[in-house]
Enzyme design. Structure first.
Site, short mmCIF file in Angstrom:
data_model
loop_
_atom_site.label_atom_id
_atom_site.label_comp_id
_atom_site.label_asym_id
_atom_site.label_seq_id
_atom_site.Cartn_x
_atom_site.Cartn_y
_atom_site.Cartn_z
N ASP A 111 -2.17 0.13 11.99
CA ASP A 111 -0.73 0.33 11.75
C ASP A 111 -0.05 1.22 12.79
OD1 ASP A 111 -0.31 -1.25 9.46
OD2 ASP A 111 -1.30 0.25 8.22
N ASP A 169 0.89 -8.77 8.48
CA ASP A 169 1.64 -7.57 8.87
C ASP A 169 1.28 -7.11 10.29
OD1 ASP A 169 0.67 -7.90 6.22
OD2 ASP A 169 1.41 -5.95 5.60
#
Ligand code: GLY
Length: 404
Positions: A111, A169
């Site tokens: 991330d 994502d």
């Protein structure tokens, strides 16, 4: 810097070419309300060394800089500064962005794009400073360590039973790799981004261009499994996942000008914009196939056979998905001539107008200082359902910034 200027010029051209959008009063009202909310949160969290992630009406879900959402609050402050020129937002943004710096060495997460590029990336956009660039480049190199050439993708998670999970994502972390490659001239970062995007395009999408949430790979790059974690069921279309895919492939086209990415982004846009489960106000339920959407994959009575245990979940909305889609469509509209481009822009404007209505835009002084109401983090995990969430605010402000 150059890229962002080109993006701004393209957006300006398409805004001029398409009709509508003269009414800016609702945008101005939203920017003003967001300013009051962000100032409140910036003061409240000033001495806490953490960030507001979401709010359940009584307590905050606070987050440290190891969390995937830590870049969004500083990023929102930078966006508000860009929208208003008010130096108070710049001061707060500098302070909150600086706290993230040590996230750049974290090898245990995919991330880093969210964490670093939404904070230091926005800081660089404003200041053009080499210190921000250095943090972004270091972060990109750290992220690159999670790329396995044998598999051909960046690994997402280190938890769970999957051999090598990759989630949709993860498309959002490629922007930082492309950017760092251009900044440094290091072609290997760009190649990693392209290989990841190509393999995701090949394996994550169904015929209708909806995407699986999680695809796991064997060590030789063959598929281990396809399914979901945050969606309603393995074969459903998790709303935010579709938004990440749209945004991710639009960015891939920005950096490569490879038509296959543009074509793919347009197909995802079609899936979202023409979806029978899309409510009139253009803010989707958390999954396009969840019970209560009218587009269920399974009847509520059979919900267990769809992979969920227990009671069917309420059809909570996800304002964050709407905001991400709007921001992506504004960019996409700059790459597509004629009617299609104007349709993307018109859809984005209508979504933003809806998010600016009293149904979603919080009255200043309420909502724990968050800008938008009604987002859903992970309904399948019974977590953050129908609450304000910091990434909804970030992409909402980014979309307004792109529109203005
Ligand atoms: N990246 C996690 C999410 O979208 O919830």
């Amino acid at each position: 810097m150059k890229r962002l200027t080109v993006l701004s010029v393209l957006t300006a051209l398409v805004l001029t070419a398409c009709n509508g959008g003269q009414d800016k009063a609702y945008l101005n009202k939203a920017v003003k309300a967001a300013g009051e909310q962000l100032k409140y949160q910036a003061e409240l969290f000033d001495t806490l060394n953490c960030y507001p992630r979401s709010f359940n009406g009584e307590t905050y879900h606070k987050t440290k800089h190891a969390d995937w959402t830590c870049g969004f609050f500083p990023g929102s402050l930078w966006l508000e500064y860009q929208l208003t020129g008010d130096e108070a937002f710049k001061d707060a943004a500098l302070k909150y962005t600086a706290r993230i710096e040590d996230a750049t060495t974290r090898t245990g997460t995919h991330d880093l794009g969210f964490m670093t590029f939404c904070s230091f990336g926005k800081q660089y956009e404003v200041l053009g400073d080499s210190a921000s660039a250095a943090v972004i480049v270091e972060s990109a190199r750290t992220l690159a360590q999670r790329f396995d050439p044998q598999v051909g993708l960046i690994r997402s998670w280190d938890f769970g039973e999957w051999n090598y999970p990759v989630i949709i994502d993860n498309m959002m972390n490629l922007e930082m790799l492309f950017w760092a490659s251009e900044y440094t001239g290091d072609e290997s970062l760009r190649q990693i981004a392209i290989t990841h995007a190509d393999n995701t395009l090949k394996n994550h999408f169904r015929e209708d261009c909806s995407s699986y949430h999680v695809v796991s790979y064997n060590n030789d790059g063959s598929i281990e499994s396809k399914g979901t974690y945050q969606g309603y069921s393995d074969e459903s279309a998790w709303s935010r996942g579709q938004a990440w895919g749209l945004y991710g492939y639009t960015v891939c086209y920005r950096y490569t000008k490879d038509e296959k990415y543009l074509d793919h982004a347009q197909k995802i846009a079609d899936f979202i914009m023409c979806n029978p489960a899309m409510p009139e106000d253009l803010v989707p339920v958390w999954d396009y196939n969840a019970p209560g959407t009218g587009n269920e994959l399974c009847e509520a009575a059979k919900v267990d056979s769809c992979g969920l245990v227990g009671e069917p979940l309420a059809p909570a909305r996800d304002a964050s998905a709407a905001a991400i889609v709007a921001s992506a469509l504004i960019e996409l509209s700059g790459y597509v001539d004629g009617e299609d481009g104007c349709e993307y822009l018109d859809y984005a404007r209508r979504s933003i107008k809806s998010l600016c209505s009293d149904s979603y835009l919080a009255e200043p002084g309420t909502n724990g200082g968050f800008v938008l109401r009604h987002s859903t983090g992970a309904a399948s995990l019974n977590s953050e359902i129908d609450v304000p969430i910091n990434y909804a605010d970030y992409y909402f402000l980014e979309a307004i910034h792109r529109l203005k």
